[in-house]
Enzyme design. Sequence first.
Site, short mmCIF file in Angstrom:
data_model
loop_
_atom_site.label_atom_id
_atom_site.label_comp_id
_atom_site.label_asym_id
_atom_site.label_seq_id
_atom_site.Cartn_x
_atom_site.Cartn_y
_atom_site.Cartn_z
CE LYS A 51 -4.08 -1.75 2.48
NZ LYS A 51 -4.88 -1.58 3.72
CB ALA A 68 -1.69 0.58 8.67
CG ASP A 69 -4.14 -4.92 5.48
OD1 ASP A 69 -5.13 -4.32 5.00
OD2 ASP A 69 -4.09 -6.16 5.57
CB THR A 70 -6.21 -3.72 10.79
OG1 THR A 70 -5.39 -2.58 11.07
CG2 THR A 70 -6.64 -4.36 12.10
N GLY A 105 -0.36 -4.59 10.36
CA GLY A 105 0.94 -4.44 9.71
C GLY A 105 1.13 -2.99 9.36
#
Length: 192
Positions: A51, A68-70, A105
Site C-alpha cells: 500500500k 497499514a493493514d489490519t 501491519g
Amino acid sequence: MALILASSSPRRKQLLEMADLSFRIITKETDETFDPALELNAAVADVAKRKGYAITDQVTAEDIIIAADTIVVLEDRVIGKPETREAAIDILTRLQGATHYVITGVALLKGKEEVVFSERTEVLFHPLTPQQITYYVDKYQPFDKAGAYAIQEWIGVTGIKRIQGDFYNVMGLPVSRVLQEIRTLGYRSDKD
C-alpha cells in the site's frame, strides 16, 4: 518533509489527528491478497508495504509514508469485513466469549528507507446475547470493519472483557509505536 497517510480509513485518520500530527492522505487501489509463503504477522505487514509503495510516485523522497493493514484472527483463521448483515451477525457470534487477535501491519517509507513491523493485540469478548449482537449490527453497520466491530463503539464499551496489547492497534493503527518509529526516519514535530 511531510507525513502521508496511505489509507482511506477514517479510524487511522482519527488516530493521527488525536496525536496532533499534520498529514495528507493519498491512496491508491492495491492488491490486499496475502502471500501464502508468509506467516500472518509478516503477510499483513507485506500488504501494508505494498500500500505504501503504491503511492511513492506521488510523494518526494523526504516525505514519510504511513501505510497499514489490519486483520482479525480467530482460531488461526482470518476474519474479514462482513459483506452483509447476516455475515456481521455470524462473525460477532463466533467472536463472543472467545479470544481473538487483531494484527496490524505497518510500513513507514521514506525514500529508500523503510520501517516495517506488525503489532498484535489479544481481545476477549464477554459472552453476548443474540439481541446485543443484532442491536450493534443494526445500529452501527460494521460492514467496513475487519471482524465486524469497532472497539471504540458501543460493542467495545459494553462487550470487551479484556485486551492485552495496544488498544489503538485494535482501532487500526498502533499510533504510539508509529510515532516512535517515524522519529527514527528523522521526523520531528513542533512538540518534540
